[in-house]
Design a protein around this motif. Structure first.
Motif, short mmCIF file in Angstrom:
data_model
loop_
_atom_site.label_atom_id
_atom_site.label_comp_id
_atom_site.label_asym_id
_atom_site.label_seq_id
_atom_site.Cartn_x
_atom_site.Cartn_y
_atom_site.Cartn_z
N SER A 31 -2.72 -6.23 5.55
CA SER A 31 -3.91 -5.92 6.54
C SER A 31 -4.17 -4.51 7.24
CB SER A 31 -3.67 -6.91 7.82
OG SER A 31 -4.57 -6.79 8.76
N PHE A 32 -5.38 -4.26 7.38
CA PHE A 32 -5.66 -3.09 8.12
C PHE A 32 -4.79 -3.17 9.78
CE2 PHE A 32 -8.97 -5.83 9.69
CZ PHE A 32 -8.87 -5.52 10.88
N GLY A 33 -4.50 -2.10 10.16
CA GLY A 33 -3.76 -2.18 11.49
C GLY A 33 -4.40 -1.22 12.40
N PRO A 34 -3.41 -1.17 13.38
CA PRO A 34 -1.94 -1.53 13.63
C PRO A 34 -1.57 -3.01 13.61
CG PRO A 34 -2.56 -0.06 15.34
CD PRO A 34 -3.80 -0.26 14.59
N ILE A 35 -0.78 -3.41 12.83
CA ILE A 35 -0.36 -4.73 13.02
C ILE A 35 1.30 -5.05 13.54
CG2 ILE A 35 -1.83 -5.28 11.06
CD1 ILE A 35 0.72 -5.65 9.42
N ASP A 36 1.56 -6.13 14.04
CA ASP A 36 2.73 -6.37 14.45
C ASP A 36 3.77 -7.11 13.10
OD1 ASP A 36 5.27 -7.09 15.65
OD2 ASP A 36 4.28 -7.43 17.44
N VAL A 37 4.61 -6.19 12.83
CA VAL A 37 5.55 -6.71 11.61
C VAL A 37 6.93 -6.89 12.05
CG1 VAL A 37 4.08 -5.42 9.89
CG2 VAL A 37 6.09 -4.13 10.93
N ASN A 38 7.12 -6.74 13.42
CA ASN A 38 8.75 -7.28 13.81
C ASN A 38 8.69 -8.64 14.08
OD1 ASN A 38 10.87 -7.12 15.27
ND2 ASN A 38 10.50 -5.39 16.56
N PRO A 39 9.57 -9.41 13.60
CA PRO A 39 9.78 -10.85 13.37
C PRO A 39 10.28 -11.07 14.86
CG PRO A 39 10.69 -10.26 11.63
CD PRO A 39 10.24 -8.85 12.22
N GLN A 40 10.88 -10.07 15.74
CA GLN A 40 11.45 -10.45 16.92
C GLN A 40 10.37 -10.57 18.00
OE1 GLN A 40 14.44 -8.25 15.03
NE2 GLN A 40 14.74 -10.28 14.79
N VAL B 227 3.79 -17.29 3.69
CA VAL B 227 2.87 -16.52 3.76
C VAL B 227 3.65 -15.07 4.02
CG1 VAL B 227 0.74 -15.57 5.06
CG2 VAL B 227 1.17 -17.99 4.77
N GLY B 228 3.22 -14.00 2.99
CA GLY B 228 3.98 -12.75 3.09
C GLY B 228 2.89 -11.92 3.85
N TRP B 229 3.30 -10.76 4.79
CA TRP B 229 2.52 -10.29 5.81
C TRP B 229 3.06 -8.90 5.86
CZ3 TRP B 229 -1.30 -10.00 8.82
CH2 TRP B 229 -1.24 -9.20 10.14
N THR B 230 2.25 -8.04 5.55
CA THR B 230 2.24 -6.26 5.73
C THR B 230 1.14 -5.69 5.97
OG1 THR B 230 3.69 -4.74 5.11
CG2 THR B 230 2.30 -5.79 3.33
N THR B 231 1.31 -4.38 5.97
CA THR B 231 -0.11 -3.62 6.03
C THR B 231 -0.66 -3.50 4.81
OG1 THR B 231 1.16 -1.70 5.51
CG2 THR B 231 0.87 -2.30 7.76
N ASP B 232 -2.05 -3.17 4.69
CA ASP B 232 -2.74 -3.01 3.60
C ASP B 232 -2.22 -1.95 2.57
OD1 ASP B 232 -3.37 -0.86 5.31
OD2 ASP B 232 -5.43 -1.32 5.10
N VAL B 233 -1.69 -0.91 3.30
CA VAL B 233 -1.03 0.28 2.53
C VAL B 233 0.26 -0.24 1.91
CG1 VAL B 233 -2.66 2.11 3.19
CG2 VAL B 233 -0.85 1.32 4.78
N GLY C 293 -9.79 7.51 6.35
CA GLY C 293 -8.91 7.93 7.54
C GLY C 293 -7.48 8.04 6.24
N ILE C 294 -6.58 8.44 6.77
CA ILE C 294 -5.24 8.55 5.86
C ILE C 294 -4.26 7.52 6.52
CG2 ILE C 294 -3.23 10.15 5.13
CD1 ILE C 294 -5.25 12.46 5.64
N GLY C 295 -3.82 6.75 5.45
CA GLY C 295 -2.70 5.70 5.54
C GLY C 295 -1.79 5.73 4.49
N GLY C 296 -0.49 5.20 4.86
CA GLY C 296 0.34 5.13 3.56
C GLY C 296 1.25 3.96 3.91
N GLY C 297 1.96 3.66 2.71
CA GLY C 297 2.96 2.62 2.63
C GLY C 297 4.12 3.21 2.22
N ASN D 146 13.10 -1.06 -3.64
CA ASN D 146 11.87 -2.25 -4.21
C ASN D 146 11.45 -3.41 -3.07
OD1 ASN D 146 11.82 -2.00 -6.98
ND2 ASN D 146 14.14 -2.36 -7.06
N HIS D 147 11.62 -3.00 -1.69
CA HIS D 147 10.96 -3.59 -0.65
C HIS D 147 9.96 -2.75 0.32
CE1 HIS D 147 14.40 -6.35 -1.52
NE2 HIS D 147 13.65 -7.20 -1.06
N VAL D 148 9.07 -3.32 0.78
CA VAL D 148 8.19 -2.46 1.73
C VAL D 148 9.12 -2.27 3.00
CG1 VAL D 148 6.09 -3.27 0.78
CG2 VAL D 148 7.03 -4.76 2.82
#
Lengths: 289, 289
Positions: free
Chosen positions: B58-67, B99-105, B132-136, B141-143
């Motif tokens: 997904s475009f962001g910012p997104i919340d990727v912190n399971p806590q 469902v896997g969940w991370t940023t588009d980049v 814009g400029i974004g990065g992943g 082998n893991h995001v």
């Protein structure tokens, strides 16, 4: 079970032996001279024990890439006698037990996340600001090795408007280490950090550079905590100044924990590195047992 | 087995369904308007299939912190209708599958390391330079997810001596994105990038900023490869200019692969993100089956 640890620094090697609970049985400090002399003393120390594994955290640059022909070597260090020294190989040859291998600062980062200020987190950065600036990175509870290892101290920073000092780094001049390590403070003002008053403008300049680094590390890695150690960070007045500059620079763009619990002094003081090395030794043992 | 993928961008959502070999059965592009409207079309598309898992980048910012209480949300995006949208929850509610969940980049970085330019590596950075400029970031082998996710586009850079443009970033003014994304090129010279001659000084300025970023990313993460995508990077003349500046700036301090095989164009072109999302869906399925 006993494990050994070598925190190999540019001026001294700290070696220790502990049990599985990290209770240290014996610890020695050996001057860093030549590989022959220093390693002779290291081996004499460990020869007294029946060790199950050893963890090494070494000054660098070192080769951490298992695909490389010089994996386990200290590589292009300015300490000529140690250039191209096959450190990991020599220790494995001597003891034929599992040996963990990473940088001194990665080991310190690992110590801090398992037993120090970042306990309970799964990611952290450890930065030491002293005669140089170095750093280690733990992500998902593991130290980072990629093509090589992080060299966090040499990132580029912007000039403080009141700072015209050229910088000390032989490679980059005015990178972070060139402008903000201990020798830069001393050369810029003609006095050592400890001799400068707490309200001296030196600390605002220093904090400005460190805050830029903290901002960039945050944007690149998004760690749960940044732990700061080393001689320069004993100047406690730096922390509020770093928070001030960090807030101005980041301008609310990225969420982090409250800065007072995000950019923090190291928890294990001078024991971060050796603790991390002992933990790496235990990990290495568990991988094969 | 079929899996679904949502590459959720600021202007369009690309959705796809594939089998385990990533052979795409169907693919649609849905305009990004409001969550109600866009997600209605997304669900109508996936409802046609019996899916085993879905991957979202997904475009962001997104919340990727399971806590976090807002895990799975799009958070403080400038796209007002999507602020605080519980994206992951809505998809899980609808389909009750992994469902896997991370940023588009991050998804694009994952696509590039598994199937694109960085195939066979275990770590890489993917940077997109466009509006814009974004990065992943992929490590081992893991995001990477830490406290949040990387925001590589907003690191601080030094001014090119011939550049006086203030920068476009609403948060930082002249951070990397503020000085080097597409809109900065256009506003600085009054012409879009595509309208500027290959030999225009714009490209040297652009390469200088990007090279600083590549240097800092290398020092912080030590990846095996940096993959560059996005509209601006279609200007192939940028690559040799980036290598020139990178070499001057890094000055041999850190070993990397040869620059031509270290800082490279993306391999999957516009398919990096959707490929990464499909792979994340498969990973998520394998975690629970």
């Amino acid at each position: 079970m006993l494990v050994g640890a070598i925190e190999a620094g540019g001026t001294k090697f700290v070696c220790a032996v502990s049990d599985e609970q990290l209770e240290i049985k014996e610890r020695v400090s050996i001057p860093t001279t030549t590989p022959e002399e220093t390693m002779k003393a290291v081996f004499a120390f460990f020869d007294q024990y029946e060790l199950s594994a050893i963890g090494i955290g070494s000054f660098g640059p070192i080769d951490v890439n298992p695909q490389s022909e010089t994996y386990g070597y200290i590589t292009s260090t300015p300490k000529v006698a140690w250039q191209n020294y096959p450190f990991l190989l020599k220790v494995k040859e001597r003891y034929n037990i599992p040996v963990g291998w990473t940088t001194d600062v990665n080991a310190a980062a690992y110590g801090e996340i398992k037993k120090g200020a970042a306990r309970g987190k799964s990611s952290c950065i450890y930065i030491t600001v002293g005669t140089g600036i170095g750093g280690g990175v733990v992500i998902d509870n593991h130290v980072i090795h990629g093509y090589g290892h992080p060299e966090l101290g040499h990132i580029l920073v912007r000039r403080h408007p009141e700072d015209e000092y050229a910088g000390t780094c032989p490679f980059h001049g005015d990178c972070l280490e060139g402008l903000a390590a201990g020798p830069a403070i001393e050369k810029r003002f003609g006095l050592k950090g400890q001799e400068l008053d707490e309200s001296h403008t030196a600390w605002d300049i220093e904090a400005y550079y460190l805050a830029q680094a903290m901002m960039n590390y945050t944007l690149v890695l998004s760690p749960e905590m940044i732990v700061l150690g080393g001689g320069v960070m004993k100047q406690a007045q730096l922390f509020p100044l770093i928070y001030k500059h960090y807030e101005q620079l980041m301008n609310g763009y990225v969420a982090t924990p409250k800065l007072e619990s995000y950019i923090v002094p190291c928890g294990l003081k001078d024991n971060a590195g050796i603790t991390g090395c002992l933990l790496l030794a235990l990990d290495e043992w568990h991988k094969t047992n």
